[in-house]
Design an enzyme around this catalytic site. Sequence first.
Site, PDB file in Angstrom:
ATOM      1  N   ASP A   1       0.845  -1.192   0.000  1.00  0.00           N
ATOM      2  CA  ASP A   1       0.000   0.000   0.000  1.00  0.00           C
ATOM      3  C   ASP A   1       0.889   1.254   0.000  1.00  0.00           C
ATOM      4  O   ASP A   1       1.916   1.302   0.675  1.00  0.00           O
ATOM      5  CB  ASP A   1      -0.907  -0.001   1.248  1.00  0.00           C
ATOM      6  N   ILE A   2       0.468   2.253  -0.757  1.00  0.00           N
ATOM      7  CA  ILE A   2       1.258   3.486  -0.886  1.00  0.00           C
ATOM      8  C   ILE A   2       1.253   4.297   0.417  1.00  0.00           C
ATOM      9  O   ILE A   2       2.160   5.090   0.656  1.00  0.00           O
ATOM     10  CB  ILE A   2       0.709   4.337  -2.071  1.00  0.00           C
TER      11      ILE A   2
ATOM     12  N   ASN B   1     -13.064  -3.298   2.519  1.00  0.00           N
ATOM     13  CA  ASN B   1     -14.037  -2.220   2.681  1.00  0.00           C
ATOM     14  C   ASN B   1     -15.017  -2.259   1.518  1.00  0.00           C
ATOM     15  O   ASN B   1     -14.636  -2.558   0.390  1.00  0.00           O
ATOM     16  CB  ASN B   1     -13.321  -0.862   2.682  1.00  0.00           C
TER      17      ASN B   1
ATOM     18  N   GLU C   1     -12.265   3.546  -0.948  1.00  0.00           N
ATOM     19  CA  GLU C   1     -11.820   4.693  -1.749  1.00  0.00           C
ATOM     20  C   GLU C   1     -11.533   4.310  -3.187  1.00  0.00           C
ATOM     21  O   GLU C   1     -11.742   5.101  -4.101  1.00  0.00           O
ATOM     22  CB  GLU C   1     -10.559   5.311  -1.118  1.00  0.00           C
TER      23      GLU C   1
ATOM     24  N   HIS D   1      -7.053  -5.903   2.079  1.00  0.00           N
ATOM     25  CA  HIS D   1      -5.942  -5.353   2.843  1.00  0.00           C
ATOM     26  C   HIS D   1      -5.348  -6.472   3.688  1.00  0.00           C
ATOM     27  O   HIS D   1      -6.086  -7.228   4.332  1.00  0.00           O
ATOM     28  CB  HIS D   1      -6.432  -4.257   3.795  1.00  0.00           C
TER      29      HIS D   1
ATOM     30  N   HIS E   1     -10.278  -5.067  -3.301  1.00  0.00           N
ATOM     31  CA  HIS E   1      -8.929  -5.369  -2.809  1.00  0.00           C
ATOM     32  C   HIS E   1      -9.010  -5.831  -1.370  1.00  0.00           C
ATOM     33  O   HIS E   1      -9.840  -5.339  -0.596  1.00  0.00           O
ATOM     34  CB  HIS E   1      -8.012  -4.152  -2.928  1.00  0.00           C
TER      35      HIS E   1
HETATM   36  P1  5GP Z   1      -9.840   1.414   0.411  1.00  0.00           P
HETATM   37  O1  5GP Z   1     -10.088   2.587   1.314  1.00  0.00           O
HETATM   38  O2  5GP Z   1     -10.457   1.611  -0.943  1.00  0.00           O
HETATM   39  O3  5GP Z   1     -10.235   0.098   1.038  1.00  0.00           O
HETATM   40  O4  5GP Z   1      -8.280   1.307   0.268  1.00  0.00           O
HETATM   41  C1  5GP Z   1      -7.574   1.851  -0.799  1.00  0.00           C
HETATM   42  C2  5GP Z   1      -6.116   1.710  -0.469  1.00  0.00           C
HETATM   43  O5  5GP Z   1      -5.360   1.899  -1.652  1.00  0.00           O
HETATM   44  C3  5GP Z   1      -5.616   2.741   0.537  1.00  0.00           C
HETATM   45  O6  5GP Z   1      -5.030   2.071   1.650  1.00  0.00           O
HETATM   46  C4  5GP Z   1      -4.599   3.559  -0.246  1.00  0.00           C
HETATM   47  O7  5GP Z   1      -3.484   3.971   0.517  1.00  0.00           O
HETATM   48  C5  5GP Z   1      -4.197   2.604  -1.364  1.00  0.00           C
HETATM   49  N1  5GP Z   1      -3.778   3.254  -2.597  1.00  0.00           N
HETATM   50  C6  5GP Z   1      -4.432   4.257  -3.248  1.00  0.00           C
HETATM   51  N2  5GP Z   1      -3.798   4.593  -4.378  1.00  0.00           N
HETATM   52  C7  5GP Z   1      -2.699   3.781  -4.445  1.00  0.00           C
HETATM   53  C8  5GP Z   1      -1.636   3.651  -5.403  1.00  0.00           C
HETATM   54  O8  5GP Z   1      -1.569   4.348  -6.416  1.00  0.00           O
HETATM   55  N3  5GP Z   1      -0.694   2.718  -5.148  1.00  0.00           N
HETATM   56  C9  5GP Z   1      -0.741   1.911  -4.025  1.00  0.00           C
HETATM   57  N4  5GP Z   1       0.250   1.022  -3.872  1.00  0.00           N
HETATM   58  N5  5GP Z   1      -1.727   2.003  -3.120  1.00  0.00           N
HETATM   59  C10 5GP Z   1      -2.697   2.921  -3.326  1.00  0.00           C
END
Ligand code: 5GP
Length: 113
Positions: free
Chosen positions: A28-29, A85, A93, A100, A98
Amino acid sequence: MCVFCKIINKELPAKIVYEDELVVAFHDINPQAPIHILIVPKEHIPTVNDLEEKHKELIGHIFLVAKKIAKDMGFAENGYRILINCNKDGGQEIYHIHYHLFAGKPLGKMICE
Ligand code: 5GP
Ligand code: ZN
């Protein structure tokens, strides 16, 4: 094309830790734990609400990939957390499913604020 599809297509860089014909897994970034990996199916499925019968094998496969990553990266015994999520109230988001995978310290109780 969504951010994760771009990573899958290698149009965006990511620190990939595992890849096969069905999934890709990368760091994760913006990590929320010492180890924070995202396991992403190569098929663009927006949310858990979009899962269908045909995805059963894929979903099972993702858990086996999580287990393999945990073993290969050495945190299987200490433990880890897998989290998904869904939609706005779930805190989603990126609208490409995905999983985690959090590890690297005692994670404490799940808090749903
Ligand atoms: P969500 O809130 O949708 O469950 O999680 C999205 C996750 O994707 C977040 O933890 C966010 O930091 C990660 N993320 C968003 N954009 C990028 C990206 O461009 N590269 C990587 N490696 N992770 C990302
Ligand atoms: Zn996508």
